[in-house]
Enzyme design. Structure first.
Site, PDB file in Angstrom:
ATOM      1  N   PRO A   1       0.808  -1.229   0.000  1.00  0.00           N
ATOM      2  CA  PRO A   1       0.000   0.000   0.000  1.00  0.00           C
ATOM      3  C   PRO A   1       0.841   1.279   0.000  1.00  0.00           C
ATOM      4  CG  PRO A   1      -0.629  -1.461   1.829  1.00  0.00           C
ATOM      5  CD  PRO A   1       0.574  -2.055   1.193  1.00  0.00           C
TER       6      PRO A   1
ATOM      7  N   GLU B   1       2.455  -7.893   8.485  1.00  0.00           N
ATOM      8  CA  GLU B   1       2.562  -6.445   8.686  1.00  0.00           C
ATOM      9  C   GLU B   1       3.357  -5.773   7.581  1.00  0.00           C
ATOM     10  OE1 GLU B   1       1.301  -4.157  11.200  1.00  0.00           O
ATOM     11  OE2 GLU B   1      -0.020  -5.868  10.925  1.00  0.00           O
TER      12      GLU B   1
ATOM     13  N   ARG C   1      -2.401  -7.761 -21.256  1.00  0.00           N
ATOM     14  CA  ARG C   1      -3.339  -7.398 -22.323  1.00  0.00           C
ATOM     15  C   ARG C   1      -2.746  -6.364 -23.282  1.00  0.00           C
ATOM     16  NH1 ARG C   1      -6.134  -2.940 -21.707  1.00  0.00           N
ATOM     17  NH2 ARG C   1      -8.065  -3.631 -22.652  1.00  0.00           N
TER      18      ARG C   1
ATOM     19  N   ASP D   1      -8.708   2.357 -25.182  1.00  0.00           N
ATOM     20  CA  ASP D   1      -9.109   2.197 -23.786  1.00  0.00           C
ATOM     21  C   ASP D   1      -9.200   3.512 -23.052  1.00  0.00           C
ATOM     22  OD1 ASP D   1      -9.138  -0.511 -23.703  1.00  0.00           O
ATOM     23  OD2 ASP D   1      -7.090  -0.701 -22.947  1.00  0.00           O
TER      24      ASP D   1
HETATM   25  N1  ADE Z   1      -0.965  -5.118  -0.433  1.00  0.00           N
HETATM   26  C1  ADE Z   1      -1.893  -4.760   0.466  1.00  0.00           C
HETATM   27  N2  ADE Z   1      -2.605  -3.708   0.033  1.00  0.00           N
HETATM   28  C2  ADE Z   1      -2.118  -3.374  -1.189  1.00  0.00           C
HETATM   29  C3  ADE Z   1      -2.422  -2.367  -2.147  1.00  0.00           C
HETATM   30  N3  ADE Z   1      -3.389  -1.467  -1.951  1.00  0.00           N
HETATM   31  N4  ADE Z   1      -1.713  -2.349  -3.287  1.00  0.00           N
HETATM   32  C4  ADE Z   1      -0.726  -3.230  -3.496  1.00  0.00           C
HETATM   33  N5  ADE Z   1      -0.393  -4.198  -2.641  1.00  0.00           N
HETATM   34  C5  ADE Z   1      -1.077  -4.273  -1.488  1.00  0.00           C
END
Ligand code: ADE
Length: 250
Positions: A87, A114, A152, A167
């Site tokens: 994230p 974590e 793709r 696209d």
């Molecule tokens: N792992 C956990 N959440 C994620 C996200 N939003 N993007 C990429 N990998 C992740």
């Protein structure tokens, strides 16, 4: 292209990589997928891949050794992109998908728990990617999103090469509406211009509707774009229409 995926849950990939465009792309020889369970590279007899964080606190952290060993077993002399899904990564976009589609070899690392030991980020990964501002239980779904959007784009992967070119996002705009038969359904009619056979008018309508959609839903995209004179003209028309409908409602 070769794509290696390092995961603790290889079974999650079976359906996705074997189906539809992604499966066909491998059958056509455009891509090879290698899904590796990096637990196989654990140095402990119990297959441990994570440990408690130094400094205390909750959660577990992925240890460096299994991931370094797994990547080094794959990589040899070449320098593929080694991508951590997390994230905290760079937000994933169509532009990044296009960049990755030009590579010969991608290694995707799917974390759980974590997080990753920081040395994995600093000394193993070349890229960190997030697919959005939300937290998944692991990187697997994110890796599938990256693989799907990249494969793709490989020449020959889609039956109709045009469909990737038009696209949403690859033009910088959202796609215009699409219609197919019947020309009228439950009283809802397909716009006349699409039935007219007048190609120039159809192209103009499509561009205008793309602009309308982008203006309404993603003004941030429009703000970043270089507009052609025709786009400026169409945007003026749209703004005028908006103003008129505002006045009509007063
Ligand atoms: N792992 C956990 N959440 C994620 C996200 N939003 N993007 C990429 N990998 C992740």
């Amino acid at each position: 292209m070769r794509i290696d995926i390092l995961t603790l849950f290889p079974e999650m990939f079976t359906g996705v990589l074997g189906s539809s465009i992604l499966g066909k792309a491998e059958e056509k020889g455009l891509v090879q997928y290698h899904v590796v369970n990096f637990r196989e590279y654990s140095r402990s007899k119990h297959g441990t891949v994570d440990d408690v964080p130094y400094g205390g606190g909750g959660g577990m952290v992925l240890k460096p050794e299994p991931l370094f060993d797994a990547v080094e077993a794959i990589v040899g002399e070449e320098k593929p992109r080694i991508i951590l899904l997390c994230p905290q990564g760079r937000p994933y976009t169509q532009a990044l998908a296009e960049e990755l589609a030009r590579e010969q070899h991608l290694v995707l690392i799917c974390g759980h728990y974590e997080g990753y030991d920081e040395r994995i980020r600093q000394h193993l990964a070349t890229d960190e990617i997030s697919i959005g501002d939300y937290v998944l239980t692991g990187g697997e779904l994110a890796a599938m999103v990256v693989v799907d959007s990249v494969v793709r784009l490989l020449p020959g992967a889609l039956g109709n090469e045009r469909s990737a070119v038009a696209d949403s996002f690859s033009t910088g705009l959202l796609e215009h509406p699409h219609y197919t038969r019947p020309a009228e359904y439950r009283g809802w009619k397909v716009p006349d211009v699409l039935l007219s056979g007048h190609h120039a008018n159809i192209e103009r309508w499509r561009l205008k509707e793309s602009l309308r959609r982008t203006m309404e839903r993603r003004p941030d995209l429009l703000a970043q774009m270089e507009l052609t004179p025709l786009m400026k003209e169409l945007l003026d028309e749209l703004r005028q229409e908006q103003k008129n409908s505002g006045q009509a409602g007063e």
